[in-house]
Design a protein around this motif. Sequence first.
Motif, short mmCIF file in Angstrom:
data_model
loop_
_atom_site.label_atom_id
_atom_site.label_comp_id
_atom_site.label_asym_id
_atom_site.label_seq_id
_atom_site.Cartn_x
_atom_site.Cartn_y
_atom_site.Cartn_z
N ALA A 100 5.72 -3.16 -11.61
CA ALA A 100 6.12 -3.50 -10.25
C ALA A 100 7.63 -3.51 -10.08
CB ALA A 100 5.55 -4.86 -9.86
N GLY A 101 8.38 -3.37 -11.16
CA GLY A 101 9.84 -3.42 -11.09
C GLY A 101 10.34 -4.72 -11.70
N LYS A 102 11.57 -4.70 -12.15
CA LYS A 102 12.12 -5.82 -12.92
C LYS A 102 12.01 -7.16 -12.22
CE LYS A 102 16.13 -7.06 -15.60
NZ LYS A 102 17.43 -6.69 -16.08
N ASN A 103 12.35 -7.23 -10.96
CA ASN A 103 12.36 -8.52 -10.26
C ASN A 103 11.27 -8.64 -9.20
OD1 ASN A 103 14.67 -9.51 -11.66
ND2 ASN A 103 15.92 -8.13 -10.41
N ALA A 104 10.38 -7.69 -9.18
CA ALA A 104 9.34 -7.69 -8.14
C ALA A 104 8.24 -8.68 -8.48
CB ALA A 104 8.75 -6.30 -8.00
N ASP A 105 7.68 -9.27 -7.44
CA ASP A 105 6.51 -10.12 -7.62
C ASP A 105 5.31 -9.22 -7.90
OD1 ASP A 105 7.80 -12.55 -7.13
OD2 ASP A 105 7.59 -12.29 -4.95
N PRO A 106 4.39 -9.69 -8.73
CA PRO A 106 3.19 -8.88 -8.97
C PRO A 106 2.45 -8.63 -7.66
CG PRO A 106 3.27 -10.77 -10.45
CD PRO A 106 4.39 -10.94 -9.47
N GLU A 107 1.94 -7.45 -7.53
CA GLU A 107 1.23 -7.05 -6.33
C GLU A 107 -0.21 -7.59 -6.38
OE1 GLU A 107 1.42 -3.01 -3.95
OE2 GLU A 107 0.63 -2.83 -5.96
N PRO A 108 -0.77 -7.97 -5.26
CA PRO A 108 -2.16 -8.44 -5.27
C PRO A 108 -3.12 -7.37 -5.77
CG PRO A 108 -1.12 -8.91 -3.16
CD PRO A 108 -0.17 -8.03 -3.93
N VAL A 109 -4.05 -7.78 -6.62
CA VAL A 109 -5.04 -6.86 -7.18
C VAL A 109 -5.85 -6.21 -6.05
CG1 VAL A 109 -7.11 -6.72 -8.62
CG2 VAL A 109 -5.15 -8.06 -9.38
N ALA A 110 -6.16 -6.96 -5.00
CA ALA A 110 -6.95 -6.40 -3.90
C ALA A 110 -6.26 -5.18 -3.29
CB ALA A 110 -7.20 -7.47 -2.83
N GLU A 111 -4.93 -5.21 -3.20
CA GLU A 111 -4.20 -4.07 -2.64
C GLU A 111 -4.24 -2.89 -3.61
OE1 GLU A 111 -1.95 -1.40 -0.43
OE2 GLU A 111 -3.25 -3.06 0.12
N GLN A 112 -4.11 -3.14 -4.89
CA GLN A 112 -4.20 -2.06 -5.88
C GLN A 112 -5.59 -1.43 -5.85
OE1 GLN A 112 -3.02 -3.66 -9.66
NE2 GLN A 112 -0.87 -3.73 -9.11
N LEU A 113 -6.62 -2.25 -5.72
CA LEU A 113 -7.98 -1.73 -5.67
C LEU A 113 -8.22 -0.94 -4.38
CD1 LEU A 113 -9.97 -4.71 -7.18
CD2 LEU A 113 -9.52 -2.49 -8.26
N ARG A 114 -7.62 -1.38 -3.28
CA ARG A 114 -7.71 -0.61 -2.02
C ARG A 114 -7.13 0.77 -2.24
NH1 ARG A 114 -4.97 1.42 1.93
NH2 ARG A 114 -2.98 0.70 1.11
N ARG A 115 -6.00 0.84 -2.92
CA ARG A 115 -5.38 2.14 -3.17
C ARG A 115 -6.21 2.99 -4.13
NH1 ARG A 115 -0.29 -0.64 -3.02
NH2 ARG A 115 -0.18 -0.54 -5.28
N THR A 116 -7.01 2.36 -4.99
CA THR A 116 -7.91 3.13 -5.85
C THR A 116 -8.95 3.84 -5.00
OG1 THR A 116 -7.56 1.52 -7.64
CG2 THR A 116 -9.44 3.02 -7.86
N VAL A 117 -9.48 3.14 -4.01
CA VAL A 117 -10.46 3.76 -3.10
C VAL A 117 -9.80 4.90 -2.33
CG1 VAL A 117 -12.01 3.39 -1.13
CG2 VAL A 117 -11.82 1.63 -2.92
N VAL A 118 -8.56 4.70 -1.89
CA VAL A 118 -7.83 5.76 -1.20
C VAL A 118 -7.63 6.95 -2.13
CG1 VAL A 118 -5.62 6.38 -0.11
CG2 VAL A 118 -6.68 4.16 0.39
N ALA A 119 -7.22 6.69 -3.37
CA ALA A 119 -7.03 7.77 -4.34
C ALA A 119 -8.33 8.54 -4.55
CB ALA A 119 -6.51 7.22 -5.67
N TRP A 120 -9.45 7.81 -4.63
CA TRP A 120 -10.74 8.48 -4.80
C TRP A 120 -11.02 9.43 -3.64
CZ3 TRP A 120 -13.98 10.29 -8.00
CH2 TRP A 120 -15.23 10.73 -7.56
N SER A 121 -10.68 9.01 -2.44
CA SER A 121 -10.93 9.86 -1.26
C SER A 121 -10.16 11.17 -1.36
CB SER A 121 -10.56 9.12 0.03
OG SER A 121 -9.16 9.05 0.18
N MET A 122 -9.09 11.18 -2.13
CA MET A 122 -8.26 12.38 -2.28
C MET A 122 -8.78 13.32 -3.36
SD MET A 122 -4.64 10.37 -2.03
CE MET A 122 -3.59 11.80 -2.14
N VAL A 123 -9.55 12.80 -4.33
CA VAL A 123 -9.96 13.62 -5.47
C VAL A 123 -11.47 13.84 -5.57
CG1 VAL A 123 -7.93 12.99 -6.84
CG2 VAL A 123 -10.05 11.66 -7.09
N ALA A 124 -12.24 13.16 -4.74
CA ALA A 124 -13.71 13.30 -4.81
C ALA A 124 -14.11 14.73 -4.49
CB ALA A 124 -14.37 12.33 -3.84
N ARG A 125 -15.02 15.22 -5.27
CA ARG A 125 -15.55 16.56 -5.03
C ARG A 125 -16.66 16.45 -3.98
NH1 ARG A 125 -15.15 17.28 -11.41
NH2 ARG A 125 -13.11 18.30 -11.46
N PRO A 126 -16.93 17.52 -3.26
CA PRO A 126 -17.97 17.45 -2.22
C PRO A 126 -19.30 16.92 -2.79
CG PRO A 126 -16.77 19.51 -2.06
CD PRO A 126 -16.30 18.84 -3.33
#
Length: 168
Positions: A104-130
């Motif tokens: 997250a960077g040297k002085n950054a607060d840890p990001e909420p896991v829920a937001e990281q998991l949301r981005r995982t779903v977004v990433a899946w939408s980009m790579v899912a095959r038909p």
Amino acid sequence: MLLQRFRRPGLDEMNRAVDSLVLSEAVFKTCPWQPRDLVETGLRQWLRCCGAALRDSQVIGMPSHSVDEAWHGLILCTQRYERFCRDAYGQFLHHFPDGDGFGAGKNADPEPVAEQLRRTVVAWSMVARPGEQCVLWNMDTVVGVDRPWGIPETRVAEIEQALRDTAG
């Protein structure tokens, strides 16, 4: 000082690298869950999601303990993992365990896991095959992990609907 430039492979190249990755027995040393071919499918889907996230400089969250263990096993096969990362992503894919904070960077607060998991779903939408279904969201329940991780089906549906709403 010589700066090394990395070539960023396209999604097709990344998919070929993920598809051709040999997953040796060593990868599954600490990953006892069965069926193994399902865990392997989950690991390959995760690695594809990571490719999409790296392209957009995003950190995504791991939705499956069983796939996380398989990924750890792959990381420990250091030469294979380094070569795979170079071929699939054009750079090394680092692992930032929950609570490490370094990613997250040297002085950054840890990001909420829920937001990281949301981005995982977004990433899946980009790579899912038909027609491909993601096995990551409920993998741990299916393979019998004692304390399953995962993303509830309703939450996945909400994220996917929000993506459709912003696209259309």
